[in-house]
Design an enzyme around this catalytic site. Structure first.
Site, PDB file in Angstrom:
ATOM      1  N   LYS A  80     -39.640   7.719  14.817  1.00 62.90           N
ATOM      2  CA  LYS A  80     -38.795   8.253  13.751  1.00 62.90           C
ATOM      3  C   LYS A  80     -38.459   9.698  14.082  1.00 62.90           C
ATOM      4  O   LYS A  80     -39.299  10.412  14.652  1.00 62.90           O
ATOM      5  CB  LYS A  80     -39.572   8.212  12.417  1.00 62.90           C
ATOM      6  N   GLY A 177     -32.727   3.502  -7.775  1.00 62.80           N
ATOM      7  CA  GLY A 177     -31.901   3.923  -6.638  1.00 62.80           C
ATOM      8  C   GLY A 177     -30.754   2.969  -6.385  1.00 62.80           C
ATOM      9  O   GLY A 177     -30.958   1.866  -5.891  1.00 62.80           O
ATOM     10  N   GLY A 179     -28.166   3.284  -4.288  1.00 65.84           N
ATOM     11  CA  GLY A 179     -27.452   3.732  -3.096  1.00 65.84           C
ATOM     12  C   GLY A 179     -26.995   2.552  -2.259  1.00 65.84           C
ATOM     13  O   GLY A 179     -26.736   1.456  -2.780  1.00 65.84           O
ATOM     14  N   ASN A 180     -26.917   2.764  -0.955  1.00 69.14           N
ATOM     15  CA  ASN A 180     -26.395   1.718  -0.065  1.00 69.14           C
ATOM     16  C   ASN A 180     -27.141   0.397  -0.238  1.00 69.14           C
ATOM     17  O   ASN A 180     -26.533  -0.654  -0.382  1.00 69.14           O
ATOM     18  CB  ASN A 180     -26.532   2.162   1.398  1.00 69.14           C
ATOM     19  N   VAL A 181     -28.460   0.458  -0.208  1.00 67.89           N
ATOM     20  CA  VAL A 181     -29.231  -0.778  -0.280  1.00 67.89           C
ATOM     21  C   VAL A 181     -29.377  -1.237  -1.731  1.00 67.89           C
ATOM     22  O   VAL A 181     -29.158  -2.418  -2.049  1.00 67.89           O
ATOM     23  CB  VAL A 181     -30.637  -0.599   0.345  1.00 67.89           C
TER      24      VAL A 181
HETATM   25  P1  NAD Z   1     -29.172   6.037  -0.169  1.00 69.83           P
HETATM   26  O1  NAD Z   1     -29.349   7.480   0.095  1.00 69.83           O
HETATM   27  O2  NAD Z   1     -27.852   5.383   0.055  1.00 69.83           O
HETATM   28  O3  NAD Z   1     -29.612   5.675  -1.670  1.00 69.83           O
HETATM   29  C1  NAD Z   1     -30.721   6.211  -2.305  1.00 69.83           C
HETATM   30  C2  NAD Z   1     -30.347   6.367  -3.784  1.00 69.83           C
HETATM   31  O4  NAD Z   1     -31.512   6.745  -4.509  1.00 69.83           O
HETATM   32  C3  NAD Z   1     -29.293   7.440  -4.038  1.00 69.83           C
HETATM   33  O5  NAD Z   1     -28.263   6.903  -4.852  1.00 69.83           O
HETATM   34  C4  NAD Z   1     -30.078   8.562  -4.743  1.00 69.83           C
HETATM   35  O6  NAD Z   1     -29.274   9.277  -5.680  1.00 69.83           O
HETATM   36  C5  NAD Z   1     -31.156   7.755  -5.451  1.00 69.83           C
HETATM   37  N1  NAD Z   1     -32.361   8.507  -5.782  1.00 69.83           N
HETATM   38  C6  NAD Z   1     -33.037   9.414  -5.032  1.00 69.83           C
HETATM   39  N2  NAD Z   1     -34.130   9.845  -5.684  1.00 69.83           N
HETATM   40  C7  NAD Z   1     -34.154   9.198  -6.872  1.00 69.83           C
HETATM   41  C8  NAD Z   1     -35.025   9.195  -7.974  1.00 69.83           C
HETATM   42  N3  NAD Z   1     -36.123   9.967  -8.000  1.00 69.83           N
HETATM   43  N4  NAD Z   1     -34.758   8.389  -9.022  1.00 69.83           N
HETATM   44  C9  NAD Z   1     -33.661   7.600  -9.004  1.00 69.83           C
HETATM   45  N5  NAD Z   1     -32.784   7.557  -7.986  1.00 69.83           N
HETATM   46  C10 NAD Z   1     -33.024   8.345  -6.931  1.00 69.83           C
HETATM   47  O7  NAD Z   1     -30.316   5.326   0.719  1.00 69.83           O
HETATM   48  P2  NAD Z   1     -30.373   3.804   1.168  1.00 69.83           P
HETATM   49  O8  NAD Z   1     -29.791   3.680   2.541  1.00 69.83           O
HETATM   50  O9  NAD Z   1     -29.867   2.910   0.077  1.00 69.83           O
HETATM   51  O10 NAD Z   1     -31.949   3.614   1.331  1.00 69.83           O
HETATM   52  C11 NAD Z   1     -32.783   3.515   0.179  1.00 69.83           C
HETATM   53  C12 NAD Z   1     -34.238   3.460   0.621  1.00 69.83           C
HETATM   54  O11 NAD Z   1     -34.429   2.341   1.487  1.00 69.83           O
HETATM   55  C13 NAD Z   1     -34.699   4.679   1.426  1.00 69.83           C
HETATM   56  O12 NAD Z   1     -36.045   4.947   1.123  1.00 69.83           O
HETATM   57  C14 NAD Z   1     -34.598   4.217   2.865  1.00 69.83           C
HETATM   58  O13 NAD Z   1     -35.525   4.880   3.718  1.00 69.83           O
HETATM   59  C15 NAD Z   1     -34.973   2.758   2.727  1.00 69.83           C
HETATM   60  N6  NAD Z   1     -34.431   1.935   3.792  1.00 69.83           N
HETATM   61  C16 NAD Z   1     -33.089   1.895   3.994  1.00 69.83           C
HETATM   62  C17 NAD Z   1     -32.592   1.101   5.028  1.00 69.83           C
HETATM   63  C18 NAD Z   1     -31.100   1.001   5.270  1.00 69.83           C
HETATM   64  O14 NAD Z   1     -30.677   0.102   6.028  1.00 69.83           O
HETATM   65  N7  NAD Z   1     -30.273   1.828   4.661  1.00 69.83           N
HETATM   66  C19 NAD Z   1     -33.458   0.350   5.841  1.00 69.83           C
HETATM   67  C20 NAD Z   1     -34.839   0.399   5.573  1.00 69.83           C
HETATM   68  C21 NAD Z   1     -35.316   1.203   4.541  1.00 69.83           C
END
Ligand code: NAD
Length: 348
Positions: A80, A177, A179-181
């Protein structure tokens, strides 16, 4: 514990600290294990309050990647990178060119893609300096939809394990959350008939999603008090600690966020409360699996089969934990450690 003691305790092979004063780039790249293949994991860009916070994050996240890749059956090790966000304003292009050079200096022992705070576009920039990046068009594509698909598979397996029935109709899911996922997962859950209670630090984002799928929105801090069947953490890590675990009113935890447990001992706290925890690194592997098409010359069909296989892997881990009376975290770690031990034996 000093940083050197922590590195020894977690078993890292190598840690690189790199800086480039002209762009303000400062990063830690942690190679936890290359036993199964090149150390592979995302790059996080975050305003860490100290270098030691960044180091601890890199150490924990990279070990998680070793386990994640091993459990997913990928010929990839774990690593990482964390970039300490420079003060605004900064030149993002120069930052990711510097990152590309740092990754290139490791000669293919580290392969990286997007994570929290970074985007596929950043890695298209880094790709001008290194071949060892993925997660954009032509190199595996955006991992998030695949992560969401894998989390859904793991969540269904946990539902089946808990209630003897995989159906999500009528189940209530509290999702943190959007976001993307989280957004993609919420839509799949809604299509499967679950009722959703969602939250996001960005209230407009949560409201928009809720309007589209008919979910209820709560304030970020209120998500831990929601009475639901399943809690799905899809924001940041370290959110399951002594205080939040005591507040939870759910039976299952299954979400995308990395390192959901503040400390490993919180797996025991969840078991003591009879909450089934689907370990994050088992169910959020879809994104790294999707990159395997580009990295390991796998076919799209192999990749989809592997992502959907997260269902069976999760079932096996949860059943193993119940049978052996160990935590689900421990059961998942044992599975990963076995894969690593086999790889080391094959090397001899
Ligand atoms: P992202 O940044 O697109 O979304 C995260 C969301 O969480 C954002 O909308 C943010 O505003 C919100 N957020 C942050 N802190 C918060 C809180 N305290 N309370 C409520 N909402 C909050 O990230 P993502 O790509 O969707 O990833 C989400 C999680 O999944 C991360 O921890 C990431 O490490 C993990 N992850 C993502 C992937 C991937 O393919 N994107 C793969 C494995 C793991």
């Amino acid at each position: 514990m000093s940083p050197l003691e922590a590195i020894a305790a977690l078993g890292h092979e190598e840690i690189l600290f790199r800086q480039d004063s002209s762009s303000g780039y400062r990063a830690i790249i942690a190679l936890h294990s290359t036993a199964l293949g090149p150390a592979t994991g995302g790059t996080r860009l975050w305003p860490y309050s100290s270098t030691s916070d960044a180091l601890v994050d890199a150490l924990r996240l990279s070990r998680g990647m070793t386990y994640k890749n091993a459990i997913a059956g990928l010929a990839l090790g774990g690593g990482k990178a964390v970039i300490l966000a420079p003060p605004e304003p900064f030149d993002r292009e120069q930052l990711f060119l510097a990152h590309g050079r740092a990754v290139q200096s490791l000669g293919g022992r580290f392969i990286t893609a997007e994570d929290v705070g970074t985007t596929p576009a950043d890695f298209m920039v880094a790709a001008r300096e290194t071949e060892w990046v993925a997660g954009f068009d032509g190199r595996g594509g955006d991992p998030s939809p695949w992560t969401a698909r894998g989390v859904m598979a793991g969540l269904v397996a946990a539902t089946e394990h808990r209630w003897g029935n995989p159906a999500l109709e009528g189940r209530v899911v509290a999702l943190q959350g959007c976001g993307n996922v989280g957004d993609a997962l919420a839509r799949q859950l809604s299509e499967a008939g679950a009722a959703l209670v969602v939250t996001d630090r960005d209230a407009a984002r949560a409201e928009r999603l809720a309007d589209e799928i008919g979910a209820t929105v709560v304030a970020p801090e209120a998500i831990y008090d929601v009475e639901a069947d399943i809690f799905s953490p899809c924001a940041l890590g370290s959110i399951l600690d002594d205080s939040t675990i005591a507040r939870l009113r759910v039976d299952v935890i299954a979400g995308a966020a990395n390192n959901q447990l503040a400390e490993d001992r919180h797996a025991e706290a969840l078991s003591a409360r009879d909450i089934v925890y689907a370990p994050d690194f088992v169910i959020n592997a879809g994104g790294v699996i999707s990159g395997s098409v580009a990295l390991l010359n796998e076919t799209q069909d192999d990749m989809v089969r592997r992502v959907d296989g997260i269902h069976d892997t999760t079932r096996e881990v949860l059943d193993h934990a119940a049978r052996e009376r160990i935590t689900t975290l421990r059961a998942a770690e044992r599975r990963a450690e076995m894969a690593l031990a086999h790889a080391r034996k094959d090397d001899r």
